[in-house]
Design a protein around this motif. Structure first.
Motif, PDB file in Angstrom:
ATOM      1  N   PRO A  59       0.787  -1.238   0.000  1.00 17.51           N
ATOM      2  CA  PRO A  59       0.000   0.000   0.000  1.00 17.51           C
ATOM      3  C   PRO A  59       0.823   1.293   0.000  1.00 17.51           C
ATOM      4  CG  PRO A  59      -1.013  -1.592   1.468  1.00 17.51           C
ATOM      5  CD  PRO A  59       0.294  -2.189   1.042  1.00 17.51           C
TER       6      PRO A  59
ATOM      7  N   ALA B 172      -8.630   0.846  -5.802  1.00 19.90           N
ATOM      8  CA  ALA B 172      -8.066   0.601  -4.470  1.00 19.90           C
ATOM      9  C   ALA B 172      -6.545   0.561  -4.522  1.00 19.90           C
ATOM     10  CB  ALA B 172      -8.620  -0.705  -3.899  1.00 19.90           C
TER      11      ALA B 172
ATOM     12  N   LYS C  23      -5.075   4.052  -5.012  1.00 20.29           N
ATOM     13  CA  LYS C  23      -5.177   4.880  -3.804  1.00 20.29           C
ATOM     14  C   LYS C  23      -4.328   4.346  -2.654  1.00 20.29           C
ATOM     15  CE  LYS C  23      -9.856   6.440  -4.933  1.00 20.29           C
ATOM     16  NZ  LYS C  23     -11.296   6.374  -4.583  1.00 20.29           N
ATOM     17  N   GLY C  24      -3.586   3.260  -2.888  1.00 22.22           N
ATOM     18  CA  GLY C  24      -2.733   2.706  -1.846  1.00 22.22           C
ATOM     19  C   GLY C  24      -3.485   2.061  -0.717  1.00 22.22           C
ATOM     20  N   ARG C  25      -4.571   1.379  -1.045  1.00 17.58           N
ATOM     21  CA  ARG C  25      -5.393   0.764  -0.001  1.00 17.58           C
ATOM     22  C   ARG C  25      -5.164  -0.732   0.156  1.00 17.58           C
ATOM     23  NH1 ARG C  25     -11.197   3.801  -1.216  1.00 17.58           N
ATOM     24  NH2 ARG C  25     -10.540   5.886  -0.510  1.00 17.58           N
ATOM     25  N   ARG C  26      -4.336  -1.330  -0.713  1.00 20.82           N
ATOM     26  CA  ARG C  26      -4.134  -2.772  -0.611  1.00 20.82           C
ATOM     27  C   ARG C  26      -2.847  -3.178  -1.335  1.00 20.82           C
ATOM     28  NH1 ARG C  26      -4.972  -5.801  -5.083  1.00 20.82           N
ATOM     29  NH2 ARG C  26      -6.091  -4.917  -6.863  1.00 20.82           N
TER      30      ARG C  26
END
Length: 306
Positions: free
Chosen positions: A210, A236, A239-242
């Motif tokens: 992430p 995702a 946006k650096g969410r996973r």
């Protein structure tokens, strides 16, 4: 995280080690564990597809093959690559593409492009000689000159190729969580650029956490080499969410604004967005371009062909 495949595959084989006599190759796919030059791999039947087979290499899910349909790609990131390539070279024009695949696995993408572009000439570079031999035995792959599997280290092979000899290079090589550094530097990317034709396309599968540090460095290096860039990924990941994968591309020819490509990417099982050149450069802004270390050997010894 499956760096060369899906992250949600948890299927496991119930069979043990498959012994293949020396000097022979399998006659079709048989589920089980196989010893290869770089460790082991596991071939599993796809429980959701009676014609499907999954390949796990050293514990990491790598590839999927549908024996009945070479145009079926199970992994989303491969679908994104296919959509990008077909936007550059529409199938109906029947181009005679010259492709180089760095990283072999089950040769899923090369098999796909042979079906999409029957006159294409492709080379797959695979470090592991035994794996390459097994894949030829398991799956009905196109024969030379349409598809050649070259056993060797990806950087060494790329540096040995004639300038302006490929239209498409796909970098999909992982050692654990990340691509070996030797294949990510400005110097290597420049070699790849020199091998490509003027309107050629350089595509990489960039895996990251992430924090997106690796993806930003990949983007910075590609943007420093090519005039035009692109990123394809799901929101995702952007946006650096996973943990996950981004597909990045570089070219000296503009990508254009193809609404058909955007619709195709949004219509998949994992909808993906496109970042054009301006967004890619903004994403990479302030990140140092990767360079070869000054005093370290970059390339591991290649595995000799058997």
């Amino acid at each position: 995280m499956a760096k060369r495949g899906k992250a949600n595959r948890s299927q496991r084989s119930t069979t043990g080690v498959v012994e293949v006599p020396s000097g022979t190759r399998p006659d079709g796919p048989v589920a089980g564990v196989y010893y290869i030059d770089t460790g082991d791999c596991e071939l599993l039947q796809d429980q959701d597809n009676s014609n499907g087979w999954l390949l796990r290499i050293n514990g990491v899910m790598s590839s999927h093959i549908d024996l009945a349909d070479p145009l079926f790609l199970d992994f989303e990131y491969m679908r994104w690559i296919a959509a990008l390539v077909e936007a550059r070279w529409p199938r109906e024009q029947k181009p005679k593409l010259r492709g180089l695949h760095l990283g072999g696995g089950a040769c899923s993408m090369a098999r796909y492009f042979h079906a999409a572009y029957p006159e294409a000439r492709q080379v797959v570079v695979e470090l592991d000689g035994k794996l390459a031999d097994y894949v030829r035995g398991w799956f009905d792959l196109p024969k030379a000159p349409f598809l050649r599997i070259r056993v060797g280290e990806a950087r060494q092979v790329t540096e040995s190729l004639t300038p302006d000899s490929r239209d498409l290079i796909i970098r999909d090589v992982f050692a654990g969580a990340f691509t070996p550094r030797a294949l990510t530097t400005r110097e290597f990317t420049a070699h790849a650029d020199s091998v490509l034709a003027t309107d050629g396309l350089y595509v990489v599968n960039s895996g990251d956490a992430p924090d997106l540090k690796n993806a930003r460095a990949d983007a910075a290096t590609i943007a420093d080499t090519f005039e035009h860039t692109m990123i394809i990924a799901d929101p995702a990941m952007l946006k650096g969410r996973r943990y996950g994968n981004m597909i990045m591309a570089g070219s000296h020819a503009p990508f254009g604004d193809d609404p058909t490509l955007a619709r195709k990417l949004l219509g998949g099982g994992v909808p993906a967005h496109i970042w054009g050149d301006a967004k890619v450069r903004a994403f990479a802004r302030g990140i140092p371009v990767r360079h070869d270390p000054a005093a370290e050997p970059l390339v591991e010894a290649s595995v000799p062909a058997e």
